[in-house]
Design a protein around this motif. Structure first.
Motif, PDB file in Angstrom:
ATOM      1  N   TRP A  89       0.868  -1.186   0.000  1.00  0.00           N
ATOM      2  CA  TRP A  89       0.000   0.000   0.000  1.00  0.00           C
ATOM      3  C   TRP A  89       0.900   1.230   0.000  1.00  0.00           C
ATOM      4  N   MET A  90       0.469   2.273  -0.700  1.00  0.00           N
ATOM      5  CA  MET A  90       1.316   3.473  -0.821  1.00  0.00           C
ATOM      6  C   MET A  90       1.660   4.122   0.513  1.00  0.00           C
ATOM      7  N   MET A  91       0.892   3.815   1.558  1.00  0.00           N
ATOM      8  CA  MET A  91       1.210   4.453   2.825  1.00  0.00           C
ATOM      9  C   MET A  91       2.557   3.959   3.368  1.00  0.00           C
ATOM     10  N   THR A 116      -6.677   7.315   6.748  1.00  0.00           N
ATOM     11  CA  THR A 116      -6.948   7.356   5.316  1.00  0.00           C
ATOM     12  C   THR A 116      -7.498   6.008   4.855  1.00  0.00           C
ATOM     13  N   GLY A 117      -7.549   5.789   3.555  1.00  0.00           N
ATOM     14  CA  GLY A 117      -8.036   4.515   3.008  1.00  0.00           C
ATOM     15  C   GLY A 117      -9.492   4.612   2.599  1.00  0.00           C
ATOM     16  N   SER A 175      -6.207  12.395   2.415  1.00  0.00           N
ATOM     17  CA  SER A 175      -6.666  11.692   1.218  1.00  0.00           C
ATOM     18  C   SER A 175      -5.871  12.077  -0.029  1.00  0.00           C
ATOM     19  N   GLY A 176      -5.505  11.073  -0.736  1.00  0.00           N
ATOM     20  CA  GLY A 176      -4.757  11.266  -1.992  1.00  0.00           C
ATOM     21  C   GLY A 176      -4.792   9.934  -2.704  1.00  0.00           C
ATOM     22  N   GLY A 177      -3.657   9.283  -2.848  1.00  0.00           N
ATOM     23  CA  GLY A 177      -3.695   7.938  -3.416  1.00  0.00           C
ATOM     24  C   GLY A 177      -2.388   7.504  -4.029  1.00  0.00           C
ATOM     25  N   CYS A 182      -0.831  13.112  -0.916  1.00  0.00           N
ATOM     26  CA  CYS A 182      -2.199  13.549  -0.628  1.00  0.00           C
ATOM     27  C   CYS A 182      -2.574  14.799  -1.420  1.00  0.00           C
ATOM     28  N   LYS A 213      -9.366  -1.911   1.133  1.00  0.00           N
ATOM     29  CA  LYS A 213     -10.457  -1.052   0.657  1.00  0.00           C
ATOM     30  C   LYS A 213     -11.609  -1.898   0.131  1.00  0.00           C
TER      31      LYS A 213
HETATM   32  C1  LIG Z   1      -3.501   8.948   1.068  1.00  0.00           C
HETATM   33  C2  LIG Z   1      -4.486   7.993   0.531  1.00  0.00           C
HETATM   34  O1  LIG Z   1      -5.467   8.393  -0.061  1.00  0.00           O
HETATM   35  C3  LIG Z   1      -4.258   6.583   0.728  1.00  0.00           C
HETATM   36  C4  LIG Z   1      -5.306   5.715   0.136  1.00  0.00           C
HETATM   37  O2  LIG Z   1      -6.476   5.823   0.504  1.00  0.00           O
HETATM   38  O3  LIG Z   1      -4.962   4.853  -0.688  1.00  0.00           O
END
Ligand SMILES: CC(=O)CC(=O)O
Length: 650
Positions: free
Chosen positions: A317-319, A392-393, A418-420, A426, A613
């Motif tokens: 996961w990106m985190m 987040t997530g 929030s980002g992804g 974020c 998720k």
């Molecule tokens: C920072 C994020 O947005 C992490 C995610 O939900 O995948």
């Protein structure tokens, strides 16, 4: 609501990195800001000043190169930050080499380790030598199928020190999931574990590796890290493999040599988690990803040297990528591998207490689960060092904000962020100068021209719409792997609104300048043509103690769409008319009659990705009889069979 849940004290504000940054801008540039909104407006108006100033303020190691620092700054895609800049990602993370603790590791099987900065250097140096011996050079890929453990961090740093590109997934991925990812990027070296523990169980991965390794073209070597005490046997059974310990044991620790590469040179390949086809391989630049992440740690999370920063994540996961960047703030990072509920929900708070965690990052789902299980860490743990909690997530619902301040800690910064994966960072996140309002993300990241657009591309306030970013930012991907024309990359983010990053989140500005995320845009429900975000429904259902979890979709119905809600109930409960009515009443009263599901169905489980998720699109597709192309993206694909056999024709 007229009062926020928390306000930073004047001392917290005065001592924050953000204040120091504003003082720096005043001193160096004569720029005066009345507050962080003003600073944000400047950061998006003058990116060619903001990002270089940030580089200098953060003490980013490298060379900005000759100006201009931003070329084609109005083009998305196309803008280039620091086109003449040179840096090395690992050099920025390994800026300390003393005997203080750099990394703390715990796993649910009671494994505990810590590594000083000097030891981390030593390990990176040895693995760098191993990689070089196998011919790894700038641009080559190093892949890791690993737990969230120090070895994975060492692998990233060793690869990045050479300018190689790192890509990771967790060891619970199936053969197809790994092949869908690493098969596309053709790594020269694969680093894998012999197995791992999760939720009290032991999992060996030798058999999966035996299928994966022969299928990876261009693979020079496989290095097996020891978790189950059988790395030797696992390596012996594989072609081109040896144990990581043996490979590293052949070298002595020395100085890590950092190869400076262009700012836009790739450091990571990450993967989209969609269930619509093979994952897209998202390539992130070393400079852009890091500058953005360190901005978030230092300015938005107020991380300082000596802090202890934790994020509950796997290295799929990106985190995880976000967490490790905290080393560049000279903070100690805290890794954890395993279930956050093994043996029970105290495990991460025990870790926080004994190690003096200052930043606790987690997912909204984890917070919801603590709440449902009535954990009150505040009564059982000393969390006096904890200054920030991030979530987040998925959207953190207002009731979970209440829970955190009531049951975890009353005086600290709760940052919903929030980002992804698409930006390894974020769009919207915490702001240590601002109050925390119930249910709201505090605001956009500095340098991020975040907005909410209606369907026609007009900015809207106080109305639901599409989360967009209207100006380029450095952590936009370099592109997608194997997408020479850039078409896939363009279609993923820029096809919806010209020259605008369209993120695919359904969102709304709040009256406080904050943002609420209402779900993914492609999962919005459209009954009677009214767009409803899935999180609007989860927020209501979440409040019923009988419901453990839920997932909602729009089902095509009579030339319209009807809302269908699936619920997982607490152990032993059956969905009867009375409970169905209570759920509907809660939704009607808490939201609107439009939100009320036409149908509520009890299910045993909810499909989720490997990062935890829930996947509305997979459920929607299966309910409509459509094929799920990439079940491998899911942690529990078999549960879809249950949905497939449901009779939803009435
Ligand atoms: C920072 C994020 O947005 C992490 C995610 O939900 O995948």
């Amino acid at each position: 609501m007229s009062e926020p849940l928390w306000r930073p004290s004047p001392e917290t504000i005065a001592n924050s990195n953000l204040t120091k940054f504003m003082q720096y801008l005043r001193r160096e540039y004569g720029a005066y800001f009345r507050g962080t909104d003003d600073l944000h407006a400047f950061s998006v108006r003058a990116p060619a000043v903001f990002w270089p100033a940030l580089w200098d303020f953060l003490g980013f190691i490298g060379d900005k190169g000759e100006p201009p620092y931003l070329v084609d700054g109005d083009k998305m895609p196309g803008a280039q930050f620091f086109p003449n800049g040179q840096m090395n990602f690992a050099e920025n993370l390994l800026r300390r080499s003393d005997d203080q603790t750099a990394v703390i590791f715990r796993a649910e099987d009671k494994l505990e380790r810590r590594m000083s900065w000097a030891e981390l250097h030593g390990e990176v140096s040895r693995l760098q030598q191993v990689l070089r011996a196998h011919g790894v050079g700038p641009g080559d890929r190093v892949a890791a199928m690993m737990p969230n453990a120090p070895e994975t961090l060492v692998a990233l740093l060793a690869a990045a020190s050479i300018g190689a590109v790192f890509s990771s997934c967790s060891p619970d991925f199936g053969v197809k999931g790994v092949m869908d990812r690493f098969g596309q990027i053709e790594p020269k070296v694969l680093i894998a574990c012999d197995g791992y523990y999760y939720n009290g169980k032991r999992f060996e991965i030798g058999e999966k590796l035996a299928e994966i390794v022969p299928q990876l073209p261009g693979l020079e070597t496989v290095l097996i890290a020891d978790y189950l005490g059988q790395s030797g046997q696992t390596a012996d059974a594989l072609d081109k493999a040896q144990t990581l310990a043996a490979a590293m044991g052949a070298h002595v620790p020395g100085e890590v040599e950092f190869t400076r590469v262009p700012f836009n040179h790739p450091v990571y390949i990450m993967y989209s988690s969609g269930t619509t086809g093979v994952p897209k391989c998202i390539v992130h630049a070393a400079g852009g990803a890091l500058l953005q992440q360190v901005k978030e740690h230092a300015l938005h999370c107020d991380v300082k040297a000596g802090d202890r920063v934790f994020y509950f994540t796997t290295c799929g996961w990106m985190m995880w990528n976000w967490l490790v960047a905290a080393l560049a703030c000279e903070a100690t990072i805290m890794l954890y591998d395993g279930s956050p509920f093994a043996p029970d929900g105290n495990v991460l708070f025990d870790y926080a207490q004994t190690e003096g965690m200052t930043f606790f990052g987690t997912s909204a789902k984890y917070i919801d689960a603590l709440k449902k299980n009535e954990f009150r860490p505040r009564d059982t743990h000393d969390l006096s060092k904890l200054r920030t909690m991030a979530s987040t997530g998925s959207p953190l619902v207002p009731e979970s904000f209440d829970y955190v301040y009531d049951a975890i800690k009353s005086d600290f910064h709760l940052a919903s962020i929030s980002g992804g994966t698409d930006i390894v960072s974020c769009f919207v996140l915490g702001n240590p100068h601002k109050p925390v309002w119930r249910g709201e993300i505090q605001g956009p990241g500095l340098g991020m021209a975040v907005d909410v657009f209606d369907q026609d591309g007009n900015p809207v306030r106080g109305e639901k719409g599409e989360l967009v970013c209207t100006r380029p930012f450095p952590s936009m991907p370099v592109g997608f792997w194997n997408d020479p024309s850039g078409e896939k990359y363009f279609n993923a983010y820029f096809a919806r609104f010209p020259n605008i990053w369209h993120h695919g989140d359904f969102a709304m500005w709040t009256e406080h300048g904050g943002v609420v995320i209402l779900g993914r845009s492609d999962a919005t429900l459209n009954p009677g043509g009214v767009r409803i975000g899935t999180a609007e429904i989860y927020r209501q259902v979440e409040q019923l103690p009988e419901v453990r979890e839920s997932i909602v979709i729009g089902q095509d119905w009579d030339n319209d769409v009807r809302v269908v809600l699936f619920v997982v109930l607490q152990e032993g409960l059956e969905l009867d008319d009375a409970l169905s009515d209570r759920i509907k009443r809660q939704i009607r009263e808490g939201a609107t009659p439009r939100h009320v599901p036409a149908k509520i169905v009890q299910v045993p489980d909810i499909p989720r990705t490997k990062s935890g998720k829930i996947t509305e699109i997979a459920v929607r597709d299966i309910i409509h009889g459509r094929e799920i192309k990439n079940k491998e993206a899911l942690a529990n694909p078999d549960v879809l069979d249950y949905y497939a056999q449901l009779e939803l024709s009435r």
